[in-house]
Design a protein around this motif. Structure first.
Motif, mmCIF file in Angstrom:
data_model
loop_
_atom_site.group_PDB
_atom_site.id
_atom_site.type_symbol
_atom_site.label_atom_id
_atom_site.label_comp_id
_atom_site.label_asym_id
_atom_site.label_seq_id
_atom_site.Cartn_x
_atom_site.Cartn_y
_atom_site.Cartn_z
ATOM 1 N N GLU A 31 -52.997 43.615 11.983
ATOM 2 C CA GLU A 31 -53.856 44.078 13.072
ATOM 3 C C GLU A 31 -54.987 44.996 12.602
ATOM 4 O OE1 GLU A 31 -50.217 44.673 14.623
ATOM 5 O OE2 GLU A 31 -50.586 43.739 16.576
ATOM 6 N N LYS A 38 -46.862 42.972 10.962
ATOM 7 C CA LYS A 38 -47.417 43.042 12.321
ATOM 8 C C LYS A 38 -46.501 43.966 13.101
ATOM 9 C CE LYS A 38 -48.982 39.960 15.968
ATOM 10 N NZ LYS A 38 -48.760 38.667 16.587
ATOM 11 N N GLN A 39 -47.056 45.025 13.668
ATOM 12 C CA GLN A 39 -46.261 46.052 14.339
ATOM 13 C C GLN A 39 -45.058 46.492 13.495
ATOM 14 O OE1 GLN A 39 -45.787 43.920 17.958
ATOM 15 N NE2 GLN A 39 -47.727 44.646 18.768
#
Ligand code: ADP
Ligand code: MG
Length: 336
Positions: free
Chosen positions: A240, A315-316
């Motif tokens: 991200e 991701k996260q």
């Protein structure tokens, strides 16, 4: 009467040198003898790299001579940026199917626009007849011992990228027929493809600060992989945080997955990917304040367990499946 090889060189490629390191061998010109003669500076190491662009493979047959010249020199200079080097000289291997003065004049104009912008002198080359191809060899200098290697990334470094990624692949898609229905975006991508301005100033500032660097030509993931393997480390990238051009992100024709795919595995971006202790970031930002370039932290270097160097996409804060997002598509040539 058509120009012969010597007329071509004299008319389109011979200029007075701007570098005091170049010795004039023919009158006040540095081109025309059997070899160029240069004086490397004391306390510096020479750094050199060569790239060939073949018509129909590395640029479309429809490219203008001006565009071919700017792309050839920009992409070659990008390799110097990746080593933290200052450009000095270049040589040019030109293979032409036939002699056209209009073609040569536009090619030479594009070539010297970029040469002047990056203060690099053409000091020789070779001109032959055959299918159109352009080879550029660039030479630069670094302070002795200061060249930025792929092999020196250290666990604990942060990972950064200049500017945005994905433009090269999006531009390629456009040249192969994709329509973004947005004139200003299409113009921007065309400029990114034919004038991917090398991050020379950032590279020079990085030389004493960063541990490892590479220019993104194969794609962010692949090039991060080159650093990881050469340095025997794991590189974690945060999906991200990967910077993509606003114009692409907001374009109705592109999904987020498509943007990620271009950014991760498209290639041809000629941005710098580098690893550096985070505490140098402020100093770096100060040094390049005059440049129109952003630096984004996109990950970190951690040690490789059992010598398993690799690139991991997060991701996260969870590991995510690279293949799923990228479909593992690499750089595609025009004839692919
Ligand atoms: P030689 O036969 O000694 O190899 P060439 O006829 O190939 O010499 O080239 C003559 C001179 O012109 C040399 O100084 C060479 O470096 C230069 N030259 C040839 N082609 C180019 C080119 N495309 N760009 C710049 N210099 C060139
Ligand atoms: Mg020759």
């Amino acid at each position: 009467m058509p120009l012969n090889e010597f007329d071509i060189i004299k008319k389109y490629f011979t200029r007075q040198s701007s570098h005091s390191t170049v010795v004039s061998t023919v009158g006040d010109a540095c081109i025309g003898d059997d070899c160029a003669v240069v004086n490397p500076a004391q306390g510096k190491q020479l750094v050199m790299s060569m790239d060939t662009l073949v018509a129909g493979t590395h640029f479309p047959e429809s490219a203008t001579p001006y565009q071919i010249a700017t792309r050839a020199l920009c992409t070659s200079l990008s390799d110097l940026a990746a080593m933290g080097a200052r450009p000095l000289w270049f040589t040019l291997g030109l293979t032409l199917p036939h002699v056209s003065e209009q073609w040569l004049s536009e090619f030479s104009r594009g070539l010297f626009v970029i040469a002047d912008q990056f203060n690099v002198d053409l000091i020789g080359g070779d001109t032959t007849k055959g299918p159109l191809s352009v080879t550029v060899q660039v030479h630069g200098e670094v302070n002795t011992g200061a060249a930025l290697m792929r092999s020196s990334a250290q666990a604990g470094d942060a990972v950064f990228v200049t500017d945005v990624v994905g433009d090269g692949a999006a531009a390629l898609a456009m040249l192969q027929g994709a329509n973004f229905l947005d004139d200003s975006l299409q113009k921007y991508l065309l400029a990114r493809f034919y004038q991917p301005l090398p991050q020379i100033a950032v590279g020079e500032s990085l030389a004493p600060l960063a541990n490892a660097a590479i220019d993104i030509s194969d794609g962010l993931l692949a090039d991060a992989g080159h650093i990881a393997r050469a340095s025997n480390v794991v590189i974690q990238l945060d999906l991200e945080d990967i910077p993509v051009a606003e114009g692409l992100k907001n374009n109705t024709q592109c999904t987020q997955e498509q943007c990620w795919q271009w950014g991760l595995s498209g290639g041809d971006d000629y941005q710098l990917l580098f690893t550096m202790p985070l505490h140098h970031l402020e100093k770096l930002r100060g040094e390049i304040a005059a440049q129109d370039v952003t630096i984004t932290q996109i990950g970190r270097v951690v040690s490789a367990e059992n010598d398993q160097s690799k690139v991991v996409l997060m991701k996260q804060q969870q590991v995510c499946d690279v293949a799923h997002i990228t479909n593992m598509q690499g750089y595609q040539h025009f004839d692919a």
